[in-house]
Write a protein that holds these residues in place. Sequence first.
Motif, PDB file in Angstrom:
ATOM      1  N   ASN A  93       0.792  -1.232   0.059  1.00  0.00           N
ATOM      2  CA  ASN A  93      -0.082   0.137  -0.044  1.00  0.00           C
ATOM      3  C   ASN A  93       0.712   1.415   0.013  1.00  0.00           C
ATOM      4  OD1 ASN A  93      -2.884   0.696   0.055  1.00  0.00           O
ATOM      5  ND2 ASN A  93      -2.501   1.553   1.937  1.00  0.00           N
ATOM      6  N   LEU A 118       2.319   1.613  -3.376  1.00  0.00           N
ATOM      7  CA  LEU A 118       1.328   2.068  -4.394  1.00  0.00           C
ATOM      8  C   LEU A 118       1.158   3.820  -4.077  1.00  0.00           C
ATOM      9  CD1 LEU A 118      -1.478  -0.576  -4.311  1.00  0.00           C
ATOM     10  CD2 LEU A 118       0.047   0.132  -6.272  1.00  0.00           C
ATOM     11  N   ARG A 126       1.531   6.445  -7.095  1.00  0.00           N
ATOM     12  CA  ARG A 126       0.349   7.317  -7.438  1.00  0.00           C
ATOM     13  C   ARG A 126       1.008   8.678  -7.431  1.00  0.00           C
ATOM     14  NH1 ARG A 126      -2.897   5.219  -4.510  1.00  0.00           N
ATOM     15  NH2 ARG A 126      -2.737   6.654  -2.584  1.00  0.00           N
ATOM     16  N   TYR A 155       6.297   5.449 -14.869  1.00  0.00           N
ATOM     17  CA  TYR A 155       6.105   4.225 -14.338  1.00  0.00           C
ATOM     18  C   TYR A 155       7.399   3.404 -14.693  1.00  0.00           C
ATOM     19  CZ  TYR A 155       4.536  -0.274 -12.165  1.00  0.00           C
ATOM     20  OH  TYR A 155       4.519  -1.328 -11.275  1.00  0.00           O
ATOM     21  N   LEU A 207       6.352  -4.652  -5.319  1.00  0.00           N
ATOM     22  CA  LEU A 207       4.955  -4.619  -5.850  1.00  0.00           C
ATOM     23  C   LEU A 207       4.883  -5.641  -6.877  1.00  0.00           C
ATOM     24  CD1 LEU A 207       2.472  -2.845  -6.178  1.00  0.00           C
ATOM     25  CD2 LEU A 207       3.714  -1.437  -7.751  1.00  0.00           C
ATOM     26  N   SER A 217      -6.250   1.118  -3.192  1.00  0.00           N
ATOM     27  CA  SER A 217      -5.091   1.760  -3.474  1.00  0.00           C
ATOM     28  C   SER A 217      -4.581   1.629  -4.929  1.00  0.00           C
ATOM     29  CB  SER A 217      -3.909   1.549  -2.423  1.00  0.00           C
ATOM     30  OG  SER A 217      -2.943   2.284  -2.866  1.00  0.00           O
ATOM     31  N   MET A 218      -4.679   0.556  -5.419  1.00  0.00           N
ATOM     32  CA  MET A 218      -4.346   0.148  -6.873  1.00  0.00           C
ATOM     33  C   MET A 218      -5.360   0.856  -7.693  1.00  0.00           C
ATOM     34  SD  MET A 218      -2.557  -1.328  -9.051  1.00  0.00           S
ATOM     35  CE  MET A 218      -1.585  -2.602  -8.344  1.00  0.00           C
ATOM     36  N   THR A 274      -4.122   4.355  -7.635  1.00  0.00           N
ATOM     37  CA  THR A 274      -3.014   4.548  -8.450  1.00  0.00           C
ATOM     38  C   THR A 274      -3.103   4.659  -9.923  1.00  0.00           C
ATOM     39  OG1 THR A 274      -2.042   3.561  -6.582  1.00  0.00           O
ATOM     40  CG2 THR A 274      -0.711   3.601  -8.660  1.00  0.00           C
TER      41      THR A 274
END
Length: 242
Positions: free
Chosen positions: A82, A85, A89, A115, A129, A152-153, A156
């Motif tokens: 988390n 992430l 984000r 990313y 991750l 959270s994903m 993100t």
Amino acid sequence: MNIIHFVTVAHEKGISATESTPRARRRVANLEKILDAAMKMVTDEGFGALSMNKLAGVVDYTPGALYRYFDSKDALLGALVNQVLDEVRAVLVVAAEDVPEDRPLARLFALTRAYRRFSVEESNKFSLLAMSMAEPRVLLRAPEVAEPVVHSMIATLSPIADALGVAEAKQMLSPGSVPERTVLVFASVQGIVQLRKQARVAPELLDLDRMVAAVVRTLLLGWGADEGAVDRAFELLTGGPS
């Protein structure tokens, strides 16, 4: 209660650090201390080095005391994922802000490039991750651990979804499912950037930066984007052809 559940409940109830009780503030401080130590262990030595007993020694707790905060290594993993992430984000939000909203195709290239950079610059966090997604065993079994990570994903990936939604609204893409397309973009890029070890051996064959751009280009063309518009979007971002 682990930190993910505590933070989720605190957010839902509108509890801030200044409004919570001294005991709650101490607990949050202790949780942050544990997570910081665990993340340092992972980033310095890799996920394989993380163990509850070793972590207890680092933070000067007994193993039993540590288990009062995280009842398993999987719960600790959920909190760490988390946290990663959240960092991803933040990186994507900055990347999105660097490209005007009315240029969604260029923004999509920018997001996927950002990313890819994160996977290089924060390689151990990225590995954590990637491991959490690729591990065949279900790591996050308890709903109170898994659900916040899923939320959270989703958060993100929201900059990618926003760019795709704008592109469709501007008729740069044919109508389609934005959530599905978001997952397809992420899954495709994720699969490429996980080839880091292989790319070190065969860099001329596996140019991951080029491959990330190529897969985004291919997806956009498949979703009805004009080839010239896609190439101009990439050139706007990079100053060169895709």
